[in-house]
Scaffold this active site. Structure first.
Site, mmCIF file in Angstrom:
data_model
loop_
_atom_site.group_PDB
_atom_site.id
_atom_site.type_symbol
_atom_site.label_atom_id
_atom_site.label_comp_id
_atom_site.label_asym_id
_atom_site.label_seq_id
_atom_site.Cartn_x
_atom_site.Cartn_y
_atom_site.Cartn_z
ATOM 1 C CB SER A 29 14.341 1.242 -10.065
ATOM 2 O OG SER A 29 15.277 2.226 -10.392
ATOM 3 C CB SER A 174 26.479 -0.163 -11.964
ATOM 4 O OG SER A 174 25.412 -0.339 -12.869
ATOM 5 C CG ASP A 327 19.106 8.239 -11.043
ATOM 6 O OD1 ASP A 327 20.161 8.230 -11.702
ATOM 7 O OD2 ASP A 327 18.337 7.264 -10.986
HETATM 8 C C1 S3P Z 1 18.985 2.181 -11.899
HETATM 9 C C2 S3P Z 1 20.257 2.273 -11.440
HETATM 10 C C3 S3P Z 1 21.071 3.487 -11.514
HETATM 11 C C4 S3P Z 1 20.239 4.730 -11.844
HETATM 12 C C5 S3P Z 1 19.211 4.463 -12.891
HETATM 13 C C6 S3P Z 1 18.277 3.347 -12.476
HETATM 14 C C7 S3P Z 1 18.267 0.886 -11.789
HETATM 15 O O1 S3P Z 1 22.063 3.312 -12.502
HETATM 16 O O2 S3P Z 1 21.070 5.786 -12.275
HETATM 17 O O3 S3P Z 1 18.426 5.629 -13.136
HETATM 18 O O4 S3P Z 1 17.033 0.873 -11.912
HETATM 19 O O5 S3P Z 1 18.945 -0.120 -11.566
HETATM 20 P P1 S3P Z 1 23.446 2.545 -12.141
HETATM 21 O O6 S3P Z 1 23.086 1.420 -11.295
HETATM 22 O O7 S3P Z 1 24.041 2.129 -13.437
HETATM 23 O O8 S3P Z 1 24.265 3.589 -11.426
#
Ligand code: S3P
Length: 450
Positions: A29, A174, A327
């Site tokens: 991320s 999200s 995750d």
């Molecule tokens: C992420 C947010 C999550 C996660 C993804 C990485 C990010 O998804 O599942 O692997 O880097 O913002 P959501 O925010 O859509 O749940």
């Protein structure tokens, strides 16, 4: 590369005690965001510890297509010469984000308020995932979007000529949606306000502040609002990417379920919006300790020590914890299979729109390995077999999903009979050194013919 090459089948055999130090790669991320915000700053951003997984490499390539200069100096050490907020050039070809939902959603946000047109696509997994959750708020800025039915990729985004700042309540927890809106808000005049009822990972907010944007976070109702002042001049930064807690989860959980193990995973990012798995494991009775807690590059970090834990019990994992471990449910379900009693995971329906339907993928994989599972739309229940008592002896599908592939291989390390996975190619999207790192700890992973 995920989904592009021939399938790579692999079999995990019951392992002897795992031991040693597991240096997991940089946070996925944070790596995406460092490249994107670097591209939106004027001047040179330096990044160390960048994850060189396929997802992040696809984002680096995309940033080049929008006009930024992105250079690798040595492994993990990169620089980005950014073009400034509103400075993206129109790409001359389709942007292929591969397997990465984070990559495509954040980049769509980052270009949505600049008057250029870009077409996005991805692999078979990404082309199934919903983009409406991002394009709905982007259209409020004045952005036009046209994609396949159900808001699927390929999709063309026509950036707004005269963007209007928006006030938006994110309808599902999200971080990707929240971040896409904040990145779009950067090139809108005035204030863009996002309301989130449940806290999701806050790397975008932390990094925006680091780059000099003015951002206000205030409690409101059950959640909080984030107010961003538009059209800042972002200052280039030096970014040290912490190691990824979502990758650390695999050697940590392997150590908990393989008899006699003792593994140290140093320098793991423990941002509270990411640490839900470790809290859950401790509640189950895992022997998991944080050593040497510190702050690095604005993120809390610690060394994690995980030891074999023969007395783990099934627990109820509350719905409100889901965003902080979203995750990690696949690997948690493997630990749950090795615990005593039922683990009930509530509030998990977002798992159905990840790289695969992760509830279904893990329920199927664990079931063929002899574990009792139940699933409802928003609930996943695993009936633990007890330590080292998962029968195994099956081949499971990874469904183009790195975390499913890694979780089922870890399952095989503690099962009575080997567990095979049909294609481990997708692991390269987030954890390219998984196989060698696990083998150095003592895991038995064998590349097998189909
Ligand atoms: C992420 C947010 C999550 C996660 C993804 C990485 C990010 O998804 O599942 O692997 O880097 O913002 P959501 O925010 O859509 O749940």
């Amino acid at each position: 590369m995920s989904g592009h090459g021939d399938p790579i089948p692999m079999t995990a055999h019951k392992a002897q005690a795992l031991s040693g130090t597991a240096e997991v790669p940089g946070d996925k991320s944070v790596s995406h965001r460092a490249l994107i915000l670097g591209a939106l700053a004027v001047g040179e951003t330096k990044i160390t510890g960048l994850l060189e997984g396929q997802d992040v490499l696809d984002t680096a390539k995309a940033m080049r297509s929008f006009g930024a200069e992105v250079v690798q100096h040595e492994p993990g050490s990169w620089s980005v010469h950014g073009v400034g907020v509103g400075g993206f050039a129109e790409p001359d070809d389709v942007i292929d984000c591969g397997n990465s939902g984070t990559g495509v959603r954040l980049i769509m946000g980052a270009m949505a308020t600049t008057p250029i047109t870009a077409t996005f696509t991805g692999d078979a997994s990404l082309r199934k995932r919903p983009m409406g959750r991002v394009t709905d708020p982007l259209s409020l800025f004045g952005t036009q979007t046209i994609g396949r039915s159900g808001g699927r990729l390929p999709m063309t985004i026509v950036g707004a000529e005269d963007p209007i700042p928006i006030l938006y309540e994110v309808p599902v927890p999200s971080a990707q949606v929240k971040s896409a809106i904040l990145l779009a808000g950067l090139n809108a005049p005035g204030q863009t306000v996002v309301y989130e009822a449940e806290a999701t990972r806050d790397h975008t907010e932390r990094m925006l502040r680091g780059f000099g944007a003015s951002l206000k976070i205030e409690a409101a109702g059950k959640g909080h609002t984030i107010t961003l002042d538009g059209q800042p001049e972002l200052e280039p930064q030096t970014i040290v990417v912490p190691r990824d807690p979502s990758s650390a989860a695999f050697p940590v959980c392997a150590a908990l379920i393989v008899e006699g193990s003792d593994v140290l995973v140093p320098g793991i990012g423990l941002n509270p919006t990411r640490a839900g798995l470790f809290e859950t494991l401790r509640e189950m009775g895992a022997d998991l300790t944080y050593e040497n807690e510190r702050v690095e590059g604005g993120e809390p970090v610690a060394d994690l020590r995980a030891k074999y834990s023969a007395d783990m019990k099934g627990i109820e994992v509350p719905a409100e914890r889901a965003p902080s471990m979203i995750d990690e449910y696949p690997i948690l379900s493997v630990v749950a299979a090795n615990a005593t009693g039922k683990t009930v995971m509530r509030g998990v329906k977002e798992l159905r729109v990840k790289e695969s339907d992760r509830i279904d993928a893990m329920a199927s994989g664990l079931a063929v390995c002899g574990v009792g599972v139940e699933e409802e739309d928003d609930v996943f229940i695993v009936d633990g077999k007890g330590p080292g008592s998962v029968p195994g002896g099956a081949t499971c599908e990874s469904r183009l999903d790195h975390r499913i592939a890694m979780s089922l291989l870890i399952c095989g390390l503690a099962s009575e009979k080997p567990v095979s996975v049909d294609d481990v190619g997708p692991i390269a999207t987030s954890f390219p050194i998984f196989e060698s790192l696990m083998e150095e700890l003592g895991a038995k992973l064998e590349r097998t013919a189909e």
